[in-house]
Design a protein around this motif. Structure first.
Motif, mmCIF file in Angstrom:
data_model
loop_
_atom_site.group_PDB
_atom_site.id
_atom_site.type_symbol
_atom_site.label_atom_id
_atom_site.label_comp_id
_atom_site.label_asym_id
_atom_site.label_seq_id
_atom_site.Cartn_x
_atom_site.Cartn_y
_atom_site.Cartn_z
ATOM 1 N N HIS A 1 -3.648 -3.620 -2.354
ATOM 2 C CA HIS A 1 -4.430 -2.871 -1.373
ATOM 3 C C HIS A 1 -3.660 -1.652 -0.871
ATOM 4 O O HIS A 1 -4.219 -0.544 -0.764
ATOM 5 C CB HIS A 1 -4.790 -3.779 -0.190
ATOM 6 N N TYR B 1 -1.277 -0.068 -2.392
ATOM 7 C CA TYR B 1 -1.165 0.910 -3.478
ATOM 8 C C TYR B 1 -2.437 1.743 -3.588
ATOM 9 O O TYR B 1 -2.388 2.979 -3.692
ATOM 10 C CB TYR B 1 -0.891 0.214 -4.811
ATOM 11 N N SER B 2 -3.579 1.074 -3.573
ATOM 12 C CA SER B 2 -4.856 1.784 -3.685
ATOM 13 C C SER B 2 -5.020 2.789 -2.552
ATOM 14 O O SER B 2 -5.502 3.903 -2.759
ATOM 15 C CB SER B 2 -6.021 0.792 -3.671
ATOM 16 N N LYS B 3 -4.584 2.404 -1.365
ATOM 17 C CA LYS B 3 -4.697 3.280 -0.206
ATOM 18 C C LYS B 3 -3.762 4.487 -0.317
ATOM 19 O O LYS B 3 -4.152 5.622 -0.026
ATOM 20 C CB LYS B 3 -4.379 2.489 1.067
ATOM 21 N N GLN C 1 -4.806 6.463 -3.962
ATOM 22 C CA GLN C 1 -6.205 6.725 -4.304
ATOM 23 C C GLN C 1 -6.511 6.328 -5.745
ATOM 24 O O GLN C 1 -7.179 7.044 -6.494
ATOM 25 C CB GLN C 1 -6.572 8.205 -4.081
ATOM 26 N N GLN C 2 -5.982 5.173 -6.144
ATOM 27 C CA GLN C 2 -6.253 4.646 -7.477
ATOM 28 C C GLN C 2 -6.608 3.166 -7.371
ATOM 29 O O GLN C 2 -6.140 2.468 -6.466
ATOM 30 C CB GLN C 2 -5.044 4.805 -8.396
ATOM 31 N N SER C 3 -7.401 2.712 -8.328
ATOM 32 C CA SER C 3 -7.745 1.301 -8.364
ATOM 33 C C SER C 3 -6.613 0.503 -8.988
ATOM 34 O O SER C 3 -5.814 1.033 -9.767
ATOM 35 C CB SER C 3 -9.025 1.083 -9.166
ATOM 36 N N VAL C 4 -6.531 -0.756 -8.641
ATOM 37 C CA VAL C 4 -5.537 -1.636 -9.242
ATOM 38 C C VAL C 4 -5.778 -1.751 -10.745
ATOM 39 O O VAL C 4 -4.834 -1.838 -11.542
ATOM 40 C CB VAL C 4 -5.582 -3.029 -8.582
#
Length: 630
Positions: free
Chosen positions: A413, A415-417, A420-423
């Motif tokens: 979570h 990382y995504s924040k 701005q990339q999906s896991v």
């Protein structure tokens, strides 16, 4: 920093040569590594040569080859803790006639033999000849910051700081090593073994020493990362304080010099940390002799309108604002690269994987033009602190392997924040990394070599002739294995770029993150001291609060010494590529099937194939052939 060469005759019945002429020819090849002085020692079956770049004790007392009783040395590098070792040796009765670290090495070897290497904190490639025992001892520093190459047959043992100096010996023929060419073209891998691009020429790896005695060469490893050692503290603050102390002391030691010092500054975490730490010492001292009141920083910049993803001046300005350093900028261009690529490859001895090293080349030239002779740089931090973003995927996999689902969900979570990339994108990227580098086993390796249609330009038999470099898996921890792989396989090529680019302009480059005490400490840390809250280099970000500008400390993206490579290839290298890829010499190398290759090149020029990295390697390799082989 300097250049060293040597010739040891092993066979008394071999062709009689003028060793003085041969060693002089080899030594002259390395003039760029040491323009300040030169020296030659010839005795019976041995000849040693040295080119000197004067950094410590710039008087004639530091001349090499240097003598200490029966010992003779040629040496390239710096022992940063030489003053402390010198004091210890004086207590043991040793006497010194110079203020150089070279004489300290000789006395250390006299006192402790090969065990002296454990005493040294620095970077080195050294050779010591014992005139009484008729033995030759040589060693390279733990990380392999300083280079050492050799050629051996039944008649002679020949060594040098750069391969071109070995090739200057009349008996050494310049032939390509097809296995290393294959690794370069197929696997995008260089500097990963004792083999080099030149058949018969080998590399002494970092952390190894050799003894040549009775015509027999014995090589032994004296240092490696300890996979079993772990460091655990009760509080995060304890980790941070230890890091801060080690890093500050590493920078402090690397400020020992009798000539001017500057710093590379990209605007990223690592170089900014060094600039900030030097500023910390300047604030304490008011002035440092070899720096002055304000340090000099050197950066590669680009037109932000043309190349918005490469220019980092908004971050560089943050560092300059905080430290009041004097900033010097250079603007690399594709046009100049096409003019200088042969010279760049000549200095590197190898073809190179991307155009990024050209930015570094320009930065060192800029430093030289501004009378700086020593540069601090940030190599090594990414490999030790999981600075490359592909480490996120490896870390996530390790968390899942450990069944640590709670931490995985938190980190995914975050990382995504932050990015701005999906896991999912991270796992996809991880798979591509593992496959393309062949570090996930033979199945993925085979897939990687055959999944791109453009690889059909290679002759089928040659394409399948060799195997990918071996996977390094010293532990059960996937994340730690990945760090170790990057440290042992990826970092050596960056250190070679650093050494050759700096030496091309007679500059000594120093890398504080590769102080062995800091390296061993960081490798022993828990994984979450490297990646936490969706950010890399967690421990460094926390430990250097107040030293780093906040905008840098909290920065999440990563560029480094980047170049607008893809744009350059589209707009500036089209004609260069066509000239090379359609030449008879290119197809005569024996690696390509002409009909398919011509079709693939046409598709590349038409923009249908976008594997720019592969076509750069093909182009760079051909320039290397023309420079060294033809």
């Amino acid at each position: 920093m300097c250049g060293i060469v040597g010739i040891i005759k092993l066979n008394q019945k071999s062709e009689i040569r003028n060793q003085k002429e041969d060693i002089k020819r080899m030594t002259d090849t390395l003039e760029h590594r040491g323009p300040d002085d030169e020296g030659i020692f010839v005795e019976q079956n041995i000849a040693l040569g040295h080119r000197r770049l004067s950094i410590l004790d710039i008087s004639k007392a530091g001349h090499q080859p240097m003598f200490y009783g029966d010992l003779v040395i040629v040496y390239n590098g710096e022992i940063y803790n030489y003053l402390e070792i010198r004091a210890e040796l004086i207590q043991k009765g040793h006497k010194f006639s110079s203020q150089s670290d070279t004489e300290v090495i000789l006395a250390s070897y006299k006192e402790w033999g090969e065990k002296c290497l454990a005493k040294f904190n620095g970077m080195w490639a050294l050779v010591i000849y014992d005139r009484k025992k008729k033995t030759l001892f040589g060693a390279r520093d733990r990380m392999g910051v300083k280079p050492f190459y050799y050629y051996i047959n039944q008649d002679r043992f020949i060594f040098a700081s750069e391969i071109k100096a070995i090739l200057a010996h009349p008996e050494v023929k310049s032939k390509p090593n097809d296995k290393i060419v294959w690794d370069f073209l197929i696997c995008s891998t260089v500097d990963h073994s004792t083999e080099t691009f030149f058949e018969g020429v080998s590399e002494l790896r970092g952390g190894h020493y050799f003894i040549l005695k009775n015509k027999k060469l014995h090589i032994e490893r004296y240092w490696d990362l300890d996979h079993k050692k772990t460091t655990h503290f009760p509080l995060d603050q304890d980790y941070q304080e230890q890091f801060r102390q080690l890093f500050l002391d590493s920078v402090r030691l690397r400020l020992r010099s009798d000539v001017p010092i500057g710093t590379c500054l990209s605007g990223g975490l690592d170089s900014s940390a060094i600039v900030g730490t030097v500023n910390y010492f300047l604030q304490q001292a008011g002035k440092i002799k070899q720096i002055g009141k304000w340090q000099k920083t050197f950066s590669a910049c680009y037109d932000p309108k043309k190349y918005p993803n490469c220019d980092e001046r908004r971050y560089i300005k943050e560092v300059i604002k905080k430290t009041q350093a004097h900033s010097y900028d250079v603007f690399p261009s594709a046009q100049k690269l096409t003019q200088e690529i042969k010279e760049l490859i000549w200095h590197q001895d190898y073809p190179f994987l991307s155009t990024s090293i050209y930015a570094q080349w320009n930065v060192f030239r800029l430093a030289s033009e501004n009378k700086v002779k020593v540069i601090l740089d940030g190599q090594g931090a990414d490999e030790l602190l999981a600075g490359y973003h592909h480490f996120f995927g490896v870390y996530f996999v390790e968390l899942l392997r450990e069944l640590n689902f709670w931490r995985f969900s938190q980190e995914a979570h975050a990382y995504s924040k932050n990015h701005q990339q999906s896991v999912f994108s991270i796992f996809r990227h991880l798979f591509m990394i593992l496959a393309s580098r062949g570090i996930a086993g033979n199945i993925l390796s085979h897939f990687a070599k055959n999944r791109w249609a453009e690889y059909d330009l290679f002759l089928p038999a040659w394409r399948k002739k060799y195997r990918n470099p071996s996977l390094l898996m010293p532990t059960k921890n996937i994340f730690k294995n990945s760090l170790y792989y990057n440290f042992k396989i990826g970092l050596p090529s960056l250190l070679r770029y650093e050494d050759r680019n700096s030496m091309a302009f007679s500059i000594e480059s120093r890398v504080p993150f590769l102080d062995y005490r800091l390296v061993e400490f960081l490798y022993s840390l828990p994984d979450d001291q490297k990646i936490r809250h969706g950010a890399t280099k967690y421990i460094m970000r926390q430990a250097l609060k107040g030293i780093l500008p906040e905008k840098i400390r909290k920065r999440q993206d990563k560029i480094g010494f980047a170049t607008p490579e893809e744009i350059w290839m589209k707009q500036n290298f089209h004609q260069e590529f066509k000239k090379i890829f359609r030449s008879d010499r290119f197809f005569a190398r024996g690696y390509f099937q002409k009909n398919k290759a011509e079709k693939i090149f046409d598709e590349f020029f038409a923009g249908k194939i976008k594997n720019y990295a592969l076509f750069w390697r093909l182009y760079c390799l051909e320039i290397w052939f023309q420079t060294f082989i033809d």
